[in-house]
Design a protein around this motif. Structure first.
Motif, PDB file in Angstrom:
ATOM      1  N   ARG A  44       0.816  -1.222   0.000  1.00 39.79           N
ATOM      2  CA  ARG A  44       0.000   0.000   0.000  1.00 39.79           C
ATOM      3  C   ARG A  44       0.848   1.271   0.000  1.00 39.79           C
ATOM      4  O   ARG A  44       0.716   2.139   0.870  1.00 39.79           O
ATOM      5  N   LEU A  45       1.718   1.364  -0.970  1.00 39.51           N
ATOM      6  CA  LEU A  45       2.516   2.582  -1.113  1.00 39.51           C
ATOM      7  C   LEU A  45       1.603   3.779  -1.327  1.00 39.51           C
ATOM      8  O   LEU A  45       0.512   3.659  -1.878  1.00 39.51           O
ATOM      9  N   GLY A  46       2.069   4.935  -0.904  1.00 38.62           N
ATOM     10  CA  GLY A  46       1.314   6.153  -1.131  1.00 38.62           C
ATOM     11  C   GLY A  46       1.231   6.485  -2.616  1.00 38.62           C
ATOM     12  O   GLY A  46       1.950   5.918  -3.441  1.00 38.62           O
ATOM     13  N   MET A  47       0.371   7.432  -2.961  1.00 37.99           N
ATOM     14  CA  MET A  47       0.142   7.764  -4.367  1.00 37.99           C
ATOM     15  C   MET A  47       1.428   8.247  -5.043  1.00 37.99           C
ATOM     16  O   MET A  47       1.751   7.820  -6.149  1.00 37.99           O
ATOM     17  N   ARG A  48       2.172   9.123  -4.380  1.00 41.23           N
ATOM     18  CA  ARG A  48       3.393   9.643  -4.994  1.00 41.23           C
ATOM     19  C   ARG A  48       4.463   8.557  -5.107  1.00 41.23           C
ATOM     20  O   ARG A  48       5.203   8.498  -6.092  1.00 41.23           O
ATOM     21  N   GLU A  49       4.559   7.702  -4.093  1.00 43.06           N
ATOM     22  CA  GLU A  49       5.535   6.615  -4.138  1.00 43.06           C
ATOM     23  C   GLU A  49       5.211   5.649  -5.277  1.00 43.06           C
ATOM     24  O   GLU A  49       6.097   5.227  -6.026  1.00 43.06           O
ATOM     25  N   ARG A  50       3.933   5.306  -5.418  1.00 34.85           N
ATOM     26  CA  ARG A  50       3.537   4.381  -6.482  1.00 34.85           C
ATOM     27  C   ARG A  50       3.765   5.004  -7.866  1.00 34.85           C
ATOM     28  O   ARG A  50       4.218   4.332  -8.801  1.00 34.85           O
ATOM     29  N   THR A  51       3.455   6.291  -7.986  1.00 32.96           N
ATOM     30  CA  THR A  51       3.674   6.979  -9.255  1.00 32.96           C
ATOM     31  C   THR A  51       5.143   6.936  -9.650  1.00 32.96           C
ATOM     32  O   THR A  51       5.491   6.645 -10.797  1.00 32.96           O
ATOM     33  N   MET A  52       6.029   7.224  -8.687  1.00 33.70           N
ATOM     34  CA  MET A  52       7.458   7.191  -8.972  1.00 33.70           C
ATOM     35  C   MET A  52       7.903   5.781  -9.336  1.00 33.70           C
ATOM     36  O   MET A  52       8.702   5.582 -10.264  1.00 33.70           O
ATOM     37  N   LEU A  53       7.380   4.785  -8.633  1.00 37.21           N
ATOM     38  CA  LEU A  53       7.747   3.399  -8.916  1.00 37.21           C
ATOM     39  C   LEU A  53       7.332   3.007 -10.337  1.00 37.21           C
ATOM     40  O   LEU A  53       8.078   2.334 -11.053  1.00 37.21           O
ATOM     41  N   ILE A  54       6.157   3.432 -10.753  1.00 36.25           N
ATOM     42  CA  ILE A  54       5.685   3.140 -12.110  1.00 36.25           C
ATOM     43  C   ILE A  54       6.612   3.763 -13.154  1.00 36.25           C
ATOM     44  O   ILE A  54       6.882   3.187 -14.210  1.00 36.25           O
ATOM     45  N   MET A  55       7.127   4.938 -12.857  1.00 35.44           N
ATOM     46  CA  MET A  55       7.970   5.658 -13.820  1.00 35.44           C
ATOM     47  C   MET A  55       9.341   5.013 -14.015  1.00 35.44           C
ATOM     48  O   MET A  55       9.992   5.257 -15.025  1.00 35.44           O
ATOM     49  N   VAL A  56       9.786   4.212 -13.056  1.00 34.71           N
ATOM     50  CA  VAL A  56      11.079   3.522 -13.187  1.00 34.71           C
ATOM     51  C   VAL A  56      10.933   2.438 -14.246  1.00 34.71           C
ATOM     52  O   VAL A  56      10.123   1.524 -14.118  1.00 34.71           O
ATOM     53  N   ASP A  57      11.739   2.511 -15.325  1.00 32.43           N
ATOM     54  CA  ASP A  57      11.507   1.646 -16.481  1.00 32.43           C
ATOM     55  C   ASP A  57      12.780   1.081 -17.112  1.00 32.43           C
ATOM     56  O   ASP A  57      12.765   0.641 -18.266  1.00 32.43           O
ATOM     57  N   ASP A  58      13.896   1.059 -16.389  1.00 29.95           N
ATOM     58  CA  ASP A  58      15.160   0.525 -16.907  1.00 29.95           C
ATOM     59  C   ASP A  58      15.804   1.415 -17.963  1.00 29.95           C
ATOM     60  O   ASP A  58      16.848   1.056 -18.514  1.00 29.95           O
ATOM     61  N   LYS A  59      15.222   2.553 -18.267  1.00 28.11           N
ATOM     62  CA  LYS A  59      15.749   3.415 -19.329  1.00 28.11           C
ATOM     63  C   LYS A  59      15.931   4.861 -18.856  1.00 28.11           C
ATOM     64  O   LYS A  59      16.894   5.518 -19.215  1.00 28.11           O
ATOM     65  N   THR A  60      14.976   5.346 -18.076  1.00 26.89           N
ATOM     66  CA  THR A  60      14.973   6.745 -17.681  1.00 26.89           C
ATOM     67  C   THR A  60      15.990   6.997 -16.572  1.00 26.89           C
ATOM     68  O   THR A  60      16.049   6.255 -15.597  1.00 26.89           O
ATOM     69  N   THR A  61      16.790   8.045 -16.743  1.00 26.93           N
ATOM     70  CA  THR A  61      17.812   8.351 -15.745  1.00 26.93           C
ATOM     71  C   THR A  61      17.186   8.989 -14.510  1.00 26.93           C
ATOM     72  O   THR A  61      16.038   9.454 -14.540  1.00 26.93           O
ATOM     73  N   ARG A  62      17.974   9.019 -13.451  1.00 29.76           N
ATOM     74  CA  ARG A  62      17.511   9.648 -12.206  1.00 29.76           C
ATOM     75  C   ARG A  62      17.106  11.099 -12.449  1.00 29.76           C
ATOM     76  O   ARG A  62      16.054  11.550 -11.988  1.00 29.76           O
TER      77      ARG A  62
END
Length: 199
Positions: free
Chosen positions: A53-71
Motif C-alpha cells: 500500500r505505497l502512497g500515491m506519490r511513491e507508487r507513481t514514482m515506482l511506475i515511472m522507473v523503467d530501466d531506461k529513464t535516468t535519475r
C-alpha cells in the motif's frame, strides 16, 4: 550560563541535528544524475498487487522507473519537492535497484526527450507487445497527468489481453484529451498504437 547551555545542547536539539544530518545521507550516497534504476521483484509485485500500500506519490514514482529513464529525468518528470526523497526511499526499501551493465550509456540520447514523451513513439527500436504498450501508456499518463494518473495506470496494468488493453487505452486517450489537449492525446495514441500487437 548553565541555563543557556542546557537550551543550546538539549536532547531535543541534538536529535533534531542528528535527523537533519541523517536525511542528507541518501542524497550523498545515491547514484549520480545519469544513473538508471530498474524495479526489483519486490517493486514489480507491489505494482501488481499493492501489497504494501505505497502512497500515491511513491507508487507513481515506482511506475515511472523503467530501466531506461535516468535519475535526473525521473526527477524532471516528477518535480514535486518530495520526489528525490521518495526515489531514495524506494531504493533503500528494495523496490528499485541500480541497473548494471551497459544501460547507463543510453542516458544521453534519452535525455533530449526527458520533459515530454513526444520523442518516445519514434525512438527505435519499438517493442511490439502487450507489456511494451502497457508500460508506455503508464509512463505517458504519468507525464501528462501527474499523480492524478494513478487510478488510470492501475486499470491499464490489469489488462491481460490486447482487446481489453486497447479498449482501456481508448478511454485513457479521452481523458488525456480532456485534461492535456488534443495534441497530447494524439501523441499518446500514436505511441500506444506503435506498440500494441495485432488483435
Amino acid at each position: 550560563m548553565e541555563i543557556r547551555g542546557a537550551q543550546n545542547y538539549s536532547p531535543a536539539r541534538r536529535r533534531t541535528r542528528y535527523h537533519l544530518a541523517e536525511a542528507c545521507i541518501p542524497r550523498r550516497s545515491s547514484m549520480g544524475s545519469e544513473g538508471i534504476y530498474r524495479k526489483t521483484e519486490k517493486g514489480r509485485t507491489e505494482i501488481a498487487t499493492r501489497a504494501n500500500r505505497l502512497g500515491m506519490r511513491e507508487r507513481t514514482m515506482l511506475i515511472m522507473v523503467d530501466d531506461k529513464t535516468t535519475r535526473r529525468e525521473l526527477l524532471t518528470k516528477n518535480s514535486h519537492p518530495t520526489s528525490e526523497g521518495i526515489l531514495n526511499n524506494l531504493l533503500a526499501d528494495g523496490y528499485i535497484e541500480i541497473a548494471s551493465g551497459a544501460e547507463p550509456a543510453a542516458a544521453p540520447a534519452a535525455s533530449t526527450a526527458a520533459a515530454t514523451p513526444e520523442a518516445v513513439p519514434g525512438a527505435p527500436p519499438v517493442e511490439v507487445s502487450l507489456v511494451s504498450a502497457s508500460r508506455f501508456a503508464c509512463r505517458a499518463l504519468v507525464t501528462y497527468l501527474g499523480p492524478g494518473a494513478d487510478d488510470l495506470t492501475a486499470l491499464v496494468e490489469k489488462c491481460t489481453n490486447v482487446a481489453d488493453l486497447t479498449a482501456r487505452l481508448e478511454k485513457c486517450r479521452q481523458v488525456v484529451q480532456g485534461m492535456a489537449g488534443r495534441k497530447k492525446a494524439d501523441e499518446f495514441w500514436a505511441g500506444v498504437s506503435a506498440r500494441l500487437p495485432s488483435a
